[in-house]
Write a protein that holds these residues in place. Structure first.
Motif, PDB file in Angstrom:
ATOM      1  N   SER A 231       0.814  -1.220   0.000  1.00 41.60           N
ATOM      2  CA  SER A 231       0.000   0.000   0.000  1.00 41.60           C
ATOM      3  C   SER A 231       0.846   1.268   0.000  1.00 41.60           C
ATOM      4  O   SER A 231       2.040   1.256   0.324  1.00 41.60           O
ATOM      5  CB  SER A 231      -0.912   0.008   1.232  1.00 41.60           C
ATOM      6  OG  SER A 231      -0.137   0.239   2.419  1.00 41.60           O
ATOM      7  N   HIS A 232       0.200   2.379  -0.333  1.00 42.02           N
ATOM      8  CA  HIS A 232       0.867   3.683  -0.278  1.00 42.02           C
ATOM      9  C   HIS A 232       1.349   3.962   1.146  1.00 42.02           C
ATOM     10  O   HIS A 232       2.448   4.491   1.351  1.00 42.02           O
ATOM     11  CB  HIS A 232      -0.087   4.795  -0.722  1.00 42.02           C
ATOM     12  CG  HIS A 232      -0.417   4.769  -2.171  1.00 42.02           C
ATOM     13  ND1 HIS A 232       0.510   5.051  -3.153  1.00 42.02           N
ATOM     14  CD2 HIS A 232      -1.581   4.500  -2.823  1.00 42.02           C
ATOM     15  CE1 HIS A 232      -0.057   4.953  -4.352  1.00 42.02           C
ATOM     16  NE2 HIS A 232      -1.320   4.624  -4.173  1.00 42.02           N
ATOM     17  N   GLU A 233       0.522   3.621   2.138  1.00 41.91           N
ATOM     18  CA  GLU A 233       0.877   3.890   3.527  1.00 41.91           C
ATOM     19  C   GLU A 233       2.117   3.097   3.935  1.00 41.91           C
ATOM     20  O   GLU A 233       3.025   3.628   4.581  1.00 41.91           O
ATOM     21  CB  GLU A 233      -0.290   3.533   4.452  1.00 41.91           C
ATOM     22  CG  GLU A 233      -0.041   3.801   5.929  1.00 41.91           C
ATOM     23  CD  GLU A 233       0.112   5.283   6.247  1.00 41.91           C
ATOM     24  OE1 GLU A 233       0.738   5.597   7.270  1.00 41.91           O
ATOM     25  OE2 GLU A 233      -0.377   6.119   5.459  1.00 41.91           O
ATOM     26  N   TYR A 234       2.156   1.830   3.535  1.00 42.24           N
ATOM     27  CA  TYR A 234       3.317   1.006   3.859  1.00 42.24           C
ATOM     28  C   TYR A 234       4.572   1.553   3.173  1.00 42.24           C
ATOM     29  O   TYR A 234       5.628   1.675   3.800  1.00 42.24           O
ATOM     30  CB  TYR A 234       3.075  -0.441   3.428  1.00 42.24           C
ATOM     31  CG  TYR A 234       4.325  -1.286   3.479  1.00 42.24           C
ATOM     32  CD1 TYR A 234       4.750  -1.855   4.662  1.00 42.24           C
ATOM     33  CD2 TYR A 234       5.098  -1.485   2.331  1.00 42.24           C
ATOM     34  CE1 TYR A 234       5.923  -2.598   4.724  1.00 42.24           C
ATOM     35  CE2 TYR A 234       6.269  -2.228   2.376  1.00 42.24           C
ATOM     36  CZ  TYR A 234       6.665  -2.784   3.574  1.00 42.24           C
ATOM     37  OH  TYR A 234       7.828  -3.512   3.624  1.00 42.24           O
TER      38      TYR A 234
ATOM     39  N   ARG B 186       5.912  13.429   2.221  1.00 43.59           N
ATOM     40  CA  ARG B 186       5.971  13.122   3.651  1.00 43.59           C
ATOM     41  C   ARG B 186       6.977  14.072   4.282  1.00 43.59           C
ATOM     42  O   ARG B 186       8.078  14.258   3.752  1.00 43.59           O
ATOM     43  CB  ARG B 186       6.423  11.678   3.852  1.00 43.59           C
ATOM     44  CG  ARG B 186       6.290  11.162   5.296  1.00 43.59           C
ATOM     45  CD  ARG B 186       5.527   9.889   5.266  1.00 43.59           C
ATOM     46  NE  ARG B 186       5.489   9.182   6.531  1.00 43.59           N
ATOM     47  CZ  ARG B 186       4.591   8.241   6.776  1.00 43.59           C
ATOM     48  NH1 ARG B 186       3.696   7.934   5.857  1.00 43.59           N
ATOM     49  NH2 ARG B 186       4.566   7.601   7.925  1.00 43.59           N
TER      50      ARG B 186
ATOM     51  N   THR C 171       1.770  14.296   6.608  1.00 42.14           N
ATOM     52  CA  THR C 171       1.589  14.174   5.164  1.00 42.14           C
ATOM     53  C   THR C 171       1.106  15.547   4.699  1.00 42.14           C
ATOM     54  O   THR C 171       0.222  16.147   5.321  1.00 42.14           O
ATOM     55  CB  THR C 171       0.545  13.101   4.794  1.00 42.14           C
ATOM     56  OG1 THR C 171      -0.692  13.374   5.464  1.00 42.14           O
ATOM     57  CG2 THR C 171       1.038  11.724   5.197  1.00 42.14           C
TER      58      THR C 171
ATOM     59  N   ILE D  92       0.675  13.067  11.517  1.00 46.50           N
ATOM     60  CA  ILE D  92       0.561  11.621  11.694  1.00 46.50           C
ATOM     61  C   ILE D  92       0.887  11.310  13.139  1.00 46.50           C
ATOM     62  O   ILE D  92       1.939  11.686  13.647  1.00 46.50           O
ATOM     63  CB  ILE D  92       1.540  10.859  10.778  1.00 46.50           C
ATOM     64  CG1 ILE D  92       1.272  11.204   9.312  1.00 46.50           C
ATOM     65  CG2 ILE D  92       1.432   9.357  10.991  1.00 46.50           C
ATOM     66  CD1 ILE D  92       2.316  10.654   8.371  1.00 46.50           C
TER      67      ILE D  92
END
Length: 612
Positions: A391-394, A571, A588, A610
């Motif tokens: 995923s994008h988050e990972y 980020r 973000t 975050i």
């Protein structure tokens, strides 16, 4: 012998004996005590010999000559009397001059495992997980090895690439394999004598990134949450501070577990006084490495959480094991269908501890091309054959600097180069293994570099005498030449916008309103936490706190360009320091740029904190 020397030796021997008693009492009956230095060292080296012979197909004595044997005290390295290979029983046995003996056995598809002293067989049933893919020569690269070719695409200087290969193979570097991908294609590949494209070689701590990829697969499926607490059953007690640890903490080496000696990994005097270092012990000492890791308590000062250790990946291994058990899968078998066969990795092996847990912090073997395939998955932003596996988050967590580290050198089971003065671009990140193993991913150049080598070229035991390790020098020189040989064309708008973002945060560092206004529009607004900030208000707030220095590190930029409007998402890791404390936060952010009189200027910045 002088009186003082005798007294010092007696004191060390007393401590050695006392430490032996204490460690034997505290450890499980089947664990090797931390004070049994010769036994632990022999166990580590003989497992390597077994793997070299039965996985890589190398000669045992040739391997020993090229290994750094970092597991052993210097006197034990010099006292190796014999290494015996029994091909019928598939064992390797190492004998030292002081009578110590250690044996490892080849299990088949799970590689080699070191036996406990006095045992002649394993206590678990090996798991077989053969590939279901066609032979590599039946499929095109990257799913197979067909039609690889060596033609260089436009924009690459052939002589430069050839020179980079020569530099990588400097004689004292003991490089075993060197491979370069450009835009997914192999453009350079060379092997040392006795090594071929089909020879599996150790990845050592690159296994950590491999395991992190397995976490990413489950996170992408919604089965694991990177930021959920209470992930280890043994840590969920109401008074157990470890219950707050998340997978993100473990991936970032920021859990604060007490399982290392802070730089004394190869300080042999420290070994004599305090026992075998946890850095190595977690592989060869405990019967059950996962149990050993889970039992580690927090450091005395857990606020300084950013430390590289080997027990944290083994805790991740336990988390994966527990999750996979819900569907009847195992960590020894599931990766074959979930990852290896999906991206063409036929050779990958993760070897187990003495009860069968895959030692996911370092014990892996794979061919150079298979390591390149793993790098390619990351170079393609976690996408393979059009399918998003990570995923994008990972991917953002992996590539962003870990907030708990004092310097931005570590991400999520990879090392980063945000502040590097070396040859790698600032957006590069790498899988790193002891003895010089590397997979470096460079998103801005669409390049992956794989370097695998023999231990004596990157001997970790030589840190104390200040020697520049030959393998590192050779790779650095090769990288500098290679990168200079790749001519890339950067979109001028993307380049200008990225430079303006960097200038924006440089103005905040310097609290310089004039510099800030040079990159923002007159009506610029920052929106954060429900509040609106103008350029003037930002600088006023920063000047009101003169005791705090601030630094911002930008990573993973993604840019969308249109005729008169450009948006950049990235980020942002902020590091704030004063005499009393150091805080790190992550956001973000999305910045909108508007074209004014032919110049791109930031008109709006949206920032979301975050929670770490």
């Amino acid at each position: 012998m002088q009186k003082n020397s005798v007294c010092r030796l007696a004191a060390i021997l007393f401590l050695y004996g006392l430490n032996s008693l204490l460690n034997t009492t505290a450890a499980a009956k089947s664990d090797i005590p931390k004070s049994h230095l010769s036994q632990l060292g022999a166990a580590g080296v003989v497992k390597e010999v077994c793997s070299a012979v039965f996985i890589s197909g190398r000669d045992a004595r040739e391997f020993l000559a090229h290994s750094s044997k970092f597991w052993m005290m210097p006197e034990d390295k010099a006292s190796i009397e014999d290494v015996a290979i029994d091909r019928d029983k598939k064992t390797a046995t190492l004998r030292l001059g002081n009578g110590t003996e250690a044996t490892a056995i080849y299990t088949g598809s799970q590689g080699c495992v070191g036996l406990a002293p006095g045992r002649d067989k394993i206590t678990f049933t090996p798991v077989s997980a053969p590939t279901l893919l066609p032979a590599a020569d039946e499929l095109d690269w990257p799913m197979g090895d067909r039609r690889i070719g060596r033609s260089l695409p436009k924009g690459i200087d052939r002589k430069g690439v050839e020179r980079a290969i020569e530099l990588a193979f400097a004689p004292d570097a003991h490089t075993a394999a060197f491979l370069v991908l450009y835009k997914g294609k192999i453009v350079a590949e060379r092997y040392a004598d006795g090594i071929t494209a089909t020879t599996p070689l150790p990845g050592w701590s690159m296994t950590k990134t491999l395991q992190a990829t397995l976490v990413g697969l489950l996170e992408n499926e919604g089965r694991l949450d990177l930021y959920r607490t209470g992930i280890v059953p043994e840590w969920t007690g109401a008074n157990d501070p470890r219950r707050k640890i998340t997978l993100a903490d473990l991936l970032r080496m920021s859990a604060g577990l007490d399982c290392e000696l802070d730089g004394n990994n190869f300080n042999y005097t420290s070994w004599l006084e305090s026992g075998y270092t946890d850095y190595l012990y977690s592989f060869v000492g405990p019967e059950n490495a996962f149990d050993y890791a889970v039992k580690r308590l927090l450091r005395e000062n857990p606020s300084e959480r950013g430390h590289y250790t080997n027990c944290q990946p083994h805790v991740i291994g336990r988390v994966l094991t527990n999750e996979l058990a819900k569907t009847g899968d195992t960590l020894a078998k599931w990766p074959r269908k979930a990852l290896y066969d999906r991206i063409g990795m036929r050779s990958m092996v993760i070897e187990p501890d003495r009860v069968g847990n895959p030692l996911t912090a370092a014990y892996s073997y794979a061919t150079t091309r298979d390591w390149a395939r793993l790098g390619l998955l990351y170079a393609q932003d976690g996408i393979w054959n059009g399918e998003r596996l990570l995923s994008h988050e990972y991917m953002a967590l992996v590539r962003a600097p870990a907030p708990a580290w004092r310097e931005p050198v570590y991400g999520g089971q990879v090392w980063t180069y945000f502040r590097s003065s070396g040859p790698w671009p600032s957006d590069a990140y790498s899988m790193v293994g002891i003895e010089g193993q590397r997979v470096v991913v460079i998103p801005s150049l669409d390049v992956v570099v794989v370097r695998l080598g023999h231990g004596i070229g990157d001997d970790p035991t030589k840190d104390d005498n200040g020697e520049k390790r030959p393998a590192r020098r050779a790779l650095s020189e090769a990288a500098q030449t290679l990168i200079a040989s790749i001519k890339t064309e950067t979109d001028p708008i993307a380049k200008a916008v990225t430079a303006d973002v960097e200038r924006f945060f440089e103005a905040l560092r310097q609290k310089d309103l004039s510099m800030l206004k040079s990159v923002v529009t007159d009506d610029f607004v920052l929106f954060e936490d429900g509040r609106h900030w103008s350029a003037e208000k930002l600088i006023d707030v920063l000047k009101s706190r003169p005791d705090t220095t601030r630094d911002w590190i930008i990573s993973q930029p993604n840019i969308e360009v249109s005729k008169n409007l450009t948006v950049i998402r990235y980020r942002n890791t902020g590091i704030f320091k004063n005499d009393k404390r150091r805080d790190t936060h992550e956001w973000t952010e999305s910045a909108t740029f508007r074209k004014e009189n032919g110049t791109w200027k930031m008109s709006f910045l949206h920032s979301t904190l975050i929670d770490n």
